[in-house]
Motif scaffolding. Structure first.
Motif, PDB file in Angstrom:
ATOM      1  N   LEU A 100       0.842  -1.209   0.000  1.00 19.03           N
ATOM      2  CA  LEU A 100       0.000   0.000   0.000  1.00 19.03           C
ATOM      3  C   LEU A 100       0.872   1.252   0.000  1.00 19.03           C
ATOM      4  N   ILE A 101       1.951   1.207   0.756  1.00 21.83           N
ATOM      5  CA  ILE A 101       2.847   2.380   0.834  1.00 21.83           C
ATOM      6  C   ILE A 101       3.502   2.614  -0.535  1.00 21.83           C
ATOM      7  N   LEU A 102       3.887   1.527  -1.195  1.00 24.50           N
ATOM      8  CA  LEU A 102       4.478   1.675  -2.537  1.00 24.50           C
ATOM      9  C   LEU A 102       3.448   2.226  -3.530  1.00 24.50           C
ATOM     10  N   LEU A 103       2.211   1.810  -3.391  1.00 19.42           N
ATOM     11  CA  LEU A 103       1.161   2.331  -4.294  1.00 19.42           C
ATOM     12  C   LEU A 103       0.982   3.841  -4.083  1.00 19.42           C
ATOM     13  N   ASN A 104       1.063   4.272  -2.814  1.00 13.57           N
ATOM     14  CA  ASN A 104       1.003   5.718  -2.525  1.00 13.57           C
ATOM     15  C   ASN A 104       2.106   6.463  -3.251  1.00 13.57           C
ATOM     16  N   GLU A 105       3.299   5.879  -3.196  1.00 13.01           N
ATOM     17  CA  GLU A 105       4.445   6.524  -3.850  1.00 13.01           C
ATOM     18  C   GLU A 105       4.205   6.593  -5.361  1.00 13.01           C
ATOM     19  N   ALA A 106       3.670   5.518  -5.918  1.00  9.19           N
ATOM     20  CA  ALA A 106       3.400   5.490  -7.367  1.00  9.19           C
ATOM     21  C   ALA A 106       2.359   6.554  -7.727  1.00  9.19           C
ATOM     22  N   ARG A 107       1.372   6.750  -6.860  1.00 11.62           N
ATOM     23  CA  ARG A 107       0.360   7.787  -7.136  1.00 11.62           C
ATOM     24  C   ARG A 107       1.012   9.167  -7.107  1.00 11.62           C
TER      25      ARG A 107
END
Ligand code: PEP
Ligand code: MN
Length: 357
Positions: A159-166
């Motif tokens: 989830l944290i990586l997805l935040n970064e991707a966003r």
């Protein structure tokens, strides 16, 4: 039966209505109201309301309309709401917002890896999706795998990586939530909550996705062997619990032929357009299980009037930890997006073909 409540009803008029409903249903507790995209409503089991009770309800000042539907699903029914629901994705996270559904909207393309595997893989895919013209980034952090020995996803780290991707791409994100207790956490990170095929009839999860504080849109995938009515009733759980922002996703159903992973039921798309006002998108990746079939079935889905697609993309499908066989590359995604956009514009009459000589 659906009771729509006057938006100008006073608290006294509402209290009178609630008291009458408690008498009619024999319940001691006040009956819960739910906000749909259009109005505040109460839904009752029609069998509880006889003709006299209907007349009494119709006379209540707080009641705007009493609607009797013949179908088991109510709030998601086209007979209740004639206009298409439009679901807005990405509000509140400072990223681009994307609208799914509605006649004039162009198809929304969601794409990304089956699973978030690591930072490098996710960011490379995210940039590839953005460059190809995708509007929403998908990526599973919690993976419902058939075997307990397969990669189960990175969990919170995903989830944290997805935040970064966003943050890097500006694309809103969609990711799966598998248990009711995780809905609030996933909703803090994600722009769309995905409820997977295996969980379509996990009723506590559906209710939690309906009730959570952020009211994030929910992508509800069709169960592995679910009928359309079961699927619509699952959507009804989410809407009745308070979240009208539901998108349906056809991802293929079980059959007997192992040549394709599932059978893509494309006829359900135009049929659902008649039965429900909710948007419907197609997942050609899980529906076929074969990357070479994804482009043509993407075009077929748009031709069948789907409101969008969700497609699995991996920079190197051969090394994917999950669903590599059905994943296309970012370059292939670009082609799919160009073709489906052109097709959609042609079908809407915005792009006119030269007449045949
Ligand atoms: C997925 O989207 O990766 C997934 C597990 O899909 P489904 O629930 O349709 O099998
Ligand atoms: Mn997958």
């Amino acid at each position: 039966m659906i009771i729509t409540i006057h938006d100008k009803a006073t608290s006294e008029e509402r209290a009178n209505l609630m008291a009458l409903l408690c008498r009619i249903t024999g319940s001691q507790r006040p009956i819960a109201t739910t906000q749909t995209q259009q109005s505040e409503v109460i839904v009752l089991d029609g069998t509880q309301v006889n003709a006299d009770a209907q007349v009494a309800l119709g006379q209540q000042r707080a009641v705007e309309q009493l609607i009797q539907l013949k179908t088991s699903y109510q709030l998601v029914s086209r007979a209740f709401q004639r206009e298409d629901s439009q679901v807005v994705i990405g509000a509140g996270h400072g990223c681009k917002t994307v609208t799914v559904g509605g006649k004039s909207a162009s198809p929304v393309i969601m794409a990304g890896p089956c699973a978030v595997e690591n930072r490098e893989q996710l960011l490379e895919t995210a940039h590839g999706v953005a460059k190809a013209g995708g509007q929403v980034l998908r990526g599973g952090a919690f993976k419902p795998r058939t075997s307990p020995y397969q990669f189960q996803g990175l969990g919170i780290e995903g989830l944290i990586l997805l935040n970064e991707a966003r943050e890097e791409t500006g694309l809103p994100i969609i990711t799966e939530v598998m248990e009711p207790g995780m809905v609030e956490t996933v909703a803090q990170h994600a722009d769309v909550l995905q409820i997977g095929a295996r969980n379509m009839q996990n009723y506590p999860l559906l209710v939690a996705a309906g009730k959570h504080s952020q009211k994030r849109p929910v992508l509800l995938k069709r169960g592995l062997s679910s009928t359309i009515e079961e699927w619509l009733l699952a959507a009804e759980y989410i809407v009745a619990a308070g979240n009208p922002n539901v998108i349906l996703c056809e991802r293929g159903i079980r059959s007997y032929d192992p040549q394709t992973r599932n059978v893509l039921d494309l006829a359900c798309v135009p049929l659902l357009k008649e039965l429900t006002h909710l948007p419907i998108i197609v997942d050609p990746s899980h529906a076929t299980g074969r990357s070479e079939l994804v482009p043509v079935m993407s075009r077929a889905s748009i031709a069948a009037n789907a409101d969008g697609l969700i497609i699995e993309v991996h920079p190197d499908p051969n090394t994917a930890l999950c669903d590599g066989k059905q994943s296309i590359t970012p370059a292939e995604l670009k082609q799919v997006i160009q073709e489906t956009q052109m097709l959609s514009r042609m079908l809407k009459g915005e792009l006119v073909m030269a007449p045949v000589a």
